[in-house]
Structure formats: C-alpha cells, structure tokens
Design a protein around this motif. Structure first.
Motif, PDB file in Angstrom:
ATOM      1  N   LYS A   1       0.953  -1.046  -0.027  1.00 20.93           N
ATOM      2  CA  LYS A   1       0.117  -0.014  -0.005  1.00 20.93           C
ATOM      3  C   LYS A   1       0.723   1.254  -0.035  1.00 20.93           C
ATOM      4  N   TRP A   2       1.902   1.309   0.798  1.00 21.93           N
ATOM      5  CA  TRP A   2       2.691   2.549   1.115  1.00 21.93           C
ATOM      6  C   TRP A   2       4.171   2.324   0.917  1.00 21.93           C
ATOM      7  N   ASN A   3       4.623   1.212   0.364  1.00 19.75           N
ATOM      8  CA  ASN A   3       6.040   1.111   0.281  1.00 19.75           C
ATOM      9  C   ASN A   3       6.772   1.244   1.788  1.00 19.75           C
ATOM     10  N   ARG A   4       6.504   0.808   2.611  1.00 16.03           N
ATOM     11  CA  ARG A   4       6.823   0.842   3.944  1.00 16.03           C
ATOM     12  C   ARG A   4       7.244  -0.588   4.453  1.00 16.03           C
ATOM     13  N   LEU A   5       8.719  -0.807   4.873  1.00 12.01           N
ATOM     14  CA  LEU A   5       9.061  -1.978   5.029  1.00 12.01           C
ATOM     15  C   LEU A   5       9.055  -1.968   6.737  1.00 12.01           C
ATOM     16  N   SER A   6       9.144  -3.246   7.373  1.00 12.61           N
ATOM     17  CA  SER A   6       9.293  -3.394   8.682  1.00 12.61           C
ATOM     18  C   SER A   6       9.794  -4.650   8.887  1.00 12.61           C
ATOM     19  N   GLY A   7      10.500  -4.805  10.010  1.00 12.51           N
ATOM     20  CA  GLY A   7      11.060  -5.988  10.475  1.00 12.51           C
ATOM     21  C   GLY A   7      10.331  -6.389  12.051  1.00 12.51           C
ATOM     22  N   ILE A   8       9.136  -6.139  12.243  1.00 17.15           N
ATOM     23  CA  ILE A   8       8.625  -6.363  13.600  1.00 17.15           C
ATOM     24  C   ILE A   8       8.511  -7.867  13.607  1.00 17.15           C
ATOM     25  N   VAL A   9       8.671  -8.507  14.851  1.00 20.93           N
ATOM     26  CA  VAL A   9       8.638  -9.935  14.968  1.00 20.93           C
ATOM     27  C   VAL A   9       7.635  -9.877  16.058  1.00 20.93           C
ATOM     28  N   MET A  10       6.742 -10.987  15.499  1.00 16.50           N
ATOM     29  CA  MET A  10       5.441 -11.432  16.460  1.00 16.50           C
ATOM     30  C   MET A  10       5.758 -12.764  17.062  1.00 16.50           C
ATOM     31  N   LEU A  11       6.141 -12.841  18.506  1.00  8.14           N
ATOM     32  CA  LEU A  11       6.194 -14.225  19.104  1.00  8.14           C
ATOM     33  C   LEU A  11       4.769 -14.612  19.576  1.00  8.14           C
ATOM     34  N   LEU A  12       4.194 -15.669  19.143  1.00  7.61           N
ATOM     35  CA  LEU A  12       2.910 -16.116  19.339  1.00  7.61           C
ATOM     36  C   LEU A  12       2.926 -17.478  19.925  1.00  7.61           C
ATOM     37  N   PRO A  13       2.760 -17.842  21.361  1.00  6.80           N
ATOM     38  CA  PRO A  13       2.586 -19.253  21.853  1.00  6.80           C
ATOM     39  C   PRO A  13       1.634 -19.829  21.363  1.00  6.80           C
ATOM     40  N   HIS A  14       1.986 -21.114  20.685  1.00  3.52           N
ATOM     41  CA  HIS A  14       1.168 -21.917  20.145  1.00  3.52           C
ATOM     42  C   HIS A  14       1.226 -23.633  20.194  1.00  3.52           C
ATOM     43  N   GLY A  15       0.186 -24.157  20.273  1.00  2.50           N
ATOM     44  CA  GLY A  15       0.334 -25.726  20.728  1.00  2.50           C
ATOM     45  C   GLY A  15      -0.865 -26.138  21.381  1.00  2.50           C
ATOM     46  N   PHE A  16      -1.118 -27.262  20.964  1.00  2.77           N
ATOM     47  CA  PHE A  16      -2.536 -27.634  21.421  1.00  2.77           C
ATOM     48  C   PHE A  16      -2.089 -28.905  22.651  1.00  2.77           C
ATOM     49  N   GLU A  17      -2.329 -28.365  23.827  1.00  2.00           N
ATOM     50  CA  GLU A  17      -1.874 -29.352  24.989  1.00  2.00           C
ATOM     51  C   GLU A  17      -3.137 -29.463  25.921  1.00  2.00           C
ATOM     52  N   GLY A  18      -4.174 -29.231  25.623  1.00  3.83           N
ATOM     53  CA  GLY A  18      -5.563 -29.438  26.497  1.00  3.83           C
ATOM     54  C   GLY A  18      -5.703 -28.263  27.354  1.00  3.83           C
ATOM     55  N   MET A  19      -5.134 -27.095  27.110  1.00  2.00           N
ATOM     56  CA  MET A  19      -5.463 -25.761  27.698  1.00  2.00           C
ATOM     57  C   MET A  19      -6.804 -25.038  27.509  1.00  2.00           C
ATOM     58  N   GLY A  20      -7.566 -25.481  26.681  1.00  2.97           N
ATOM     59  CA  GLY A  20      -8.855 -25.134  26.047  1.00  2.97           C
ATOM     60  C   GLY A  20      -8.619 -24.251  25.119  1.00  2.97           C
ATOM     61  N   PRO A  21      -9.879 -23.784  24.567  1.00  4.31           N
ATOM     62  CA  PRO A  21     -10.142 -23.050  23.197  1.00  4.31           C
ATOM     63  C   PRO A  21      -9.323 -21.570  23.180  1.00  4.31           C
ATOM     64  N   GLU A  22      -9.090 -20.939  24.414  1.00  4.97           N
ATOM     65  CA  GLU A  22      -8.109 -19.630  24.411  1.00  4.97           C
ATOM     66  C   GLU A  22      -6.908 -19.818  24.773  1.00  4.97           C
ATOM     67  N   HIS A  23      -6.318 -21.247  24.541  1.00  5.53           N
ATOM     68  CA  HIS A  23      -4.998 -20.980  25.029  1.00  5.53           C
ATOM     69  C   HIS A  23      -4.186 -22.329  24.238  1.00  5.53           C
ATOM     70  N   SER A  24      -4.820 -22.035  22.921  1.00  2.00           N
ATOM     71  CA  SER A  24      -4.014 -23.264  22.194  1.00  2.00           C
ATOM     72  C   SER A  24      -3.584 -22.649  20.688  1.00  2.00           C
ATOM     73  N   SER A  25      -4.215 -21.960  20.293  1.00  3.41           N
ATOM     74  CA  SER A  25      -4.010 -21.699  18.685  1.00  3.41           C
ATOM     75  C   SER A  25      -3.860 -20.208  18.673  1.00  3.41           C
ATOM     76  N   ALA A  26      -2.674 -20.046  17.959  1.00  2.00           N
ATOM     77  CA  ALA A  26      -2.279 -18.563  17.409  1.00  2.00           C
ATOM     78  C   ALA A  26      -2.968 -18.159  16.113  1.00  2.00           C
ATOM     79  N   ARG A  27      -3.666 -18.770  15.460  1.00  2.00           N
ATOM     80  CA  ARG A  27      -4.287 -18.544  14.402  1.00  2.00           C
ATOM     81  C   ARG A  27      -3.324 -18.806  13.308  1.00  2.00           C
ATOM     82  N   LEU A  28      -2.567 -19.816  13.116  1.00  2.00           N
ATOM     83  CA  LEU A  28      -1.581 -19.846  12.152  1.00  2.00           C
ATOM     84  C   LEU A  28      -2.217 -19.572  10.809  1.00  2.00           C
TER      85      LEU A  28
END
Length: 607
Positions: free
Chosen positions: A381-408
């Motif tokens: 859109k604007w020819n702007r670059l960014s190197g932002i890093v997002m660390l999103l804990p992800h993994g199905f370990e039986g912790m429920g629907p709000e603590h499993s998926s980082a929406r890959l």
C-alpha cells in the motif's frame, strides 16, 4: 557495500565543509561500516532528543452520517486525553493562521517539556463523506449552513487581499500551476509504462523488500567460544544481588552448564544467546508484551528481581562495555495498542530486533486490525518496510480454546508476494538462527513465529552449541533416520510441537517405513528445499500433512491450495487433522488426550 561506502564518504565530506553534525547508523553485521543517516546542525540535533508526540485530530464532526451527539459521550472528541494532564488545543480549521500558530505552540511545548500535545482542529466536510454523497439527507440544517460559507481557500484569499500582500492574479496563477502539476502527475501515473517511484530513503535505503529469492543469505553462525561467553556472562550477577533460589537453580545454573557444554541448549538459553549476540554486535533489541520480562511460561527471566529489596537487574544490559541498547518491558494486556506501538517503532528501527510477544498466541485476535491494516499490507500500500517480530505461543496441550491456537491459518491466508514470514520451529538452534537472520539480512519483512509452550522444557527439544555456532537456519528439516529411504512407504510432513509426538509414536510402533519431515518456514513456502528432500523417496509414496488443528484451521487448506492432491506431480498428498470445528480446541483435557491419540494413530495409518 562499495556504493554505500562511497556515498557515505561524499556525505561526510560535504557535512564537514558545512560544519554539520553527522549521525552515523552503525551495523556490525556489515563489518562495522556506517551508513549516513542524516546531517543536522546542533540546534536541529537537540530536537532529536525530545520526547512526546503531537496528536492531531482532524475533527470534521461527522462519521459518514453519524453526528457527534451519537458518536461521543462528551463535548469534545479529545476529552479522553484530559486524563494525561497534557495541553489540548482547540482551533478553527477555517483559520489557517490560527492553525499554524497552534502547531508552532504545540511543537514548542513538546520540545520544552518533552510531553504529548493534542490539537483538535474543528472543521467540516464540505461534500459529506465523499464527492458522491448527499449529506443533506441526514444533516440538512448543517449543510445548508455550510453551502453558504466560502471555501477555506477563498475565505483566506479575501483576508490576504485586504492586507494587500497578494493579488487575485497571483493567487489564480499559483492555483493554476498547482492544478497543472497535479494533472501532469496523474497522466504519468495512468500511463502503461508508469513504474511507481520508491521512496525508501534515509536509513532505510540500505534495506530491501520484494521477493525472498532476491535477498542474499547471510551467515548466522558465530564463534563457539564467543557464544559460550555471551551466555555465561548472563549468569554473573552483582555480589549484593539476591535472585530467587528457584531461578538460581532452574535458570542460572543450567545456563551456566549450557555455556560450558555440560548440558544441551534449551529454548530460553538459545534465545538469551541470540539476544546477547546481537547486542554485542551493535544491534539494539526492543521487546514488549504481557509478562515478557519473565516470560509467560517462566522460561526467559530477562529481568531478575532481588528477593530481599525488590530491585531489578537485567543481565542483557551488561554483555559488554560497548553493546547496543536493550529494552524489555511488560505491557498492558491491550494487544492492538501495544502491537501498534511496536510496529510504529519498527518503522524507525530497521537495524534492530523489535519484538511483540503475546501472552498466549490466541490473544493475537485482539490485534488483528493492526496486522491486517499495517503489518501485512504496508509494503504494497505505502512501500513501507518493517522487521517487526511477533512471538505467538502456539500448541494444543489441552489448555482449552483460548490457550491453544495462534491462528496460524490467518497469517498464511494473508501471505502474498512474500509480504511476511511465518515459522513454526522445532529446535532452539532454529530459533537462534531465525532471530539472527531477521536482523542480519538486508531483507526486511515482518516475522511471525509460532513459539512453543510444552517444548520449552521438552527433553528432546534441545540443541548443541555447535548447531548455533556453525549451523544455519533450515526452512525444511529432513528425517532424523536417514537409512532405509527406499523402504519408506509413508511420509509425514509437519511443523512445530506435533513433530516430537509423531517421533515418539514412531518409536513406540517401530514404524521404520515412515519418514517424518519438518517444514520450519511455512511462508514463504520453501518449495525447492522440500522438493530436494522428497527426491530421495520413491515415486507414488503417499505424503500426509499432519497438524493438531481442526481441518478448517492450521496450515492444511493453505498447503492444499498450493499443492493440490499431488506433490511435484509424483507423490499423492493428503492431510491428517482434527474434525472441522468453530472453536480451535476442546475445553476438556480428557477429550483432548483422546483426540490427540486418535490423530497420531491416523498419521501412521492406524485408523
């Protein structure tokens, strides 16, 4: 590099001749060569040390057809800023000189007191929401009054004519010249031969966007002895500092043993070593997020607390005498606000590692607007670059629907033209090289990492110091059992935590006829590296993508779109996954265990 050096030399010579101050942007990744960022005189340099932000509200009163009485619970749109105890200027947008005066006053206040300032420029939309809108449908009285008013230009021109500083002919000539310039630019932009001009300049001039294949690879390894020292120094605390005994036993002592080669590297140790290596090389680090100082899962402990007096100590700030700055902050649980701030910070920090970490990856939901509007689309859109890093804990370990998926699946759906990087890593060494690669390459793209929870302390999810020192980042990792490739009758592809469960299941079943390959970088999709690995196996060997997520989530549909039902026209391709669902995961731990066991059995053909 040669061109950059020559450009730097010329800029330095000119600056010295003019008695200017030179700000040099240094980067150890490029052999310590500096890049001229900007030349300033001393008075201008002082302004660079000023804190605070100038916030301008272009208050046209109406949001499409919603009036102020329906949109606000207070008199002014800026009343919310009163809680900050900062100046709020209200100015008439029809008075250009008053607007200019307020801007000057606001800038002077910001410069003097290094605090935020708000300007509420009260104005209106002459033609409603857009030129085809009819605002009198919903605001008839207001727009009858607006129609009677002269335009801002005409009203200000009349004022200038009374002062005698300009003539009507002068004003018309200026307007015609400006209109002609806009028409010329419009004609150029509409021509078939038009190529948009890149405005990436200043300290961004050295970095590139575009396709990943156009970016040169870099060596992300480092001297082994140096790495060991960088990790060991983080275990050395002041004599009068008293860490919590548990941290001393479970974090500091093990990391000292990792540095000395007495135990393998875990995830936290590899991260600490990667951070220290960048800081020692002159590359700054900034990280924020809920619990980021300690780490949600207590694996980081970047900031230690004295158990006797509560004071804090950050070992990363004491790597070396001339290291780069490091900032790690706990933030409010306001994902859109915090990620938006860090994204903005990354726009002015191309040579550093700027990280936002979610408490759980699921919470990225609340930051989706920042991702959609800015992070994944700003380059196009604007020819702007960014190197932002997002660390999103992800993994199905039986912790429920709000603590499993980082929406890959959402990130993969948004991937186009190599606009982002999406990784789901399996080893600490991979994480080490991925972080270093993000800063050392001149290719600047946002990086999304599905970080682990269970793997932080998994006995098999470890690496050696050699793998960090002399290794590299692998987009795809082949099977750990190289023998008997011609006997393989089934190939499993996966990423992240599920790999270790598949490997454990393979050993349990003694299935030597099954190969397990890991795709560590899901986007840009590493088609050629995977093709080379699969070339070792016979034609028509079935390949299965195995994921923990339901069928309508995770990477399955993304891969299916790219590969269809055959890989490279010679290998049948199918998927193994949970049943499609509206919720990412079950809320029952026992149900999770049953689902996971069924999933693993299906991966090995035992349905």
């Amino acid at each position: 590099i040669g061109r950059m050096r020559a450009k730097q030399d010329r800029a330095e010579d000119k600056a010295r001749q003019r008695g200017m101050v030179i700000l040099v942007h240094g980067d150890a990744a490029f052999a310590g060569e500096g890049i001229i960022q900007e030349t300033l005189n001393l008075s201008q340099l002082q302004a660079y040390k000023t804190g605070g932000t100038l916030h301008v509200v272009v208050n046209n009163q109406i949001g499409f057809t919603t009036s102020p009485s329906e949109a606000r619970s207070s008199t002014y749109a800026t009343d919310v800023a009163k809680m900050l105890q900062i100046p709020i200027f209200h100015v008439n947008g029809e008075d250009p000189e008053a607007v200019a005066q307020v801007v000057r006053l606001a800038m002077e206040f910001r410069r003097e007191f290094q605090r935020d300032v708000v300007i509420d420029m009260y104005c209106y939309r002459r033609r409603g929401h857009n030129e085809t809108d009819e605002p009198e449908f919903t605001q008839p009285q207001l727009y009858r009054a607006i129609k009677k008013r002269k335009s801002v230009r005409e009203g200000y021109l009349e004022h200038l004519l009374k002062l005698g500083g300009v003539t009507r002919d002068d004003a018309d000539r200026i307007a015609n010249e400006h209109a002609q310039k806009l028409e010329t630019e419009l004609s150029v932009a509409r021509s078939e031969s038009y190529i948009p001009r890149s405005d990436i300049s200043g300290f961004w001039a050295f970095y590139i966007g575009g396709r990943e294949r156009e970016a040169a690879e870099v060596d992300t390894g480092m001297n082994k002895a140096k790495l060991a020292k960088l990790l060991e120094v983080q275990t050395e605390l002041p004599e009068d500092f008293h860490p919590h005994p548990t941290i001393e036993r479970t974090v500091l002592k093990p990391r000292l043993e990792m540095a000395r080669g007495q135990r393998p590297l875990d995830w936290g140790g590899a991260e600490a070593m990667a951070f220290a290596s960048l800081l020692d090389g002159g590359l700054r680090i900034r990280m924020s997020g809920q619990d980021s100082e300690r780490g949600t899962f207590s694996h980081r402990h970047a900031v230690l607390h004295d158990v006797q007096d509560g004071r804090t100590y950050m070992p990363l700030q004491h790597i070396s005498a001339d290291q780069a700055p490091v900032e790690i902050y706990n933030s409010a649980l306001s994902e859109a606000g915090v990620l938006g701030f860090e994204y903005g910070y990354s726009l002015d920090c191309p040579d550093g590692l700027v990280v936002w970490e979610a408490q759980f990856g699921d919470f990225v939901n609340a930051a989706q607007v920042v991702i959609d509007q800015f992070i994944v689309s700003a380059e196009e859109k604007w020819n702007r670059l960014s190197g932002i890093v997002m660390l999103l804990p992800h993994g199905f370990e039986g912790m429920g629907p709000e603590h499993s998926s980082a929406r890959l699946e959402r990130f993969l759906m948004l991937g186009a033209k190599d606009n982002i990087q999406v990784c789901n890593l399996t080893t600490p060494a991979q994480y080490f090289h991925c972080l270093r690669r993000q800063v050392l390459r001149v290719w600047r793209k946002p990086l999304v990492i599905m970080t682990p929870k269970k793997l932080l302390r998994h006995p098999a999810a470890v690496s050696t110091m050699d793998e960090c020192a002399t290794g590299e980042f692998h987009r795809v990792i082949g099977d750990v059992v190289p023998d008997g490739r011609q006997e393989v009758e089934r190939i499993l592809l996966c990423s992240g935590k599920i790999y270790f469960e598949l490997e454990e299941k393979r050993k349990e079943l003694q299935r030597h006829d099954v190969a397990i390959l890991r795709i560590e970088q899901l986007y840009p999709l590493p088609k050629e590296p995977l093709k080379k690995l699969l070339a070792q196996y016979p034609d028509e060997t079935p390949v299965y993508w195995v994921q923990e997520e339901p069928e309508n989530m995770g990477a399955w549909r993304f891969l299916r779109v790219h590969w269809g039902d055959r890989l490279y026209d010679r290998l049948p391709f199918a998927g193994v996954y949970r049943q499609s669902a509206a919720s990412p995961a079950t809320g029952s731990f026992s149900s999770h265990k049953l689902e996971q066991e069924k999933l693993l059995s299906a991966a090995f053909g035992d349905v």
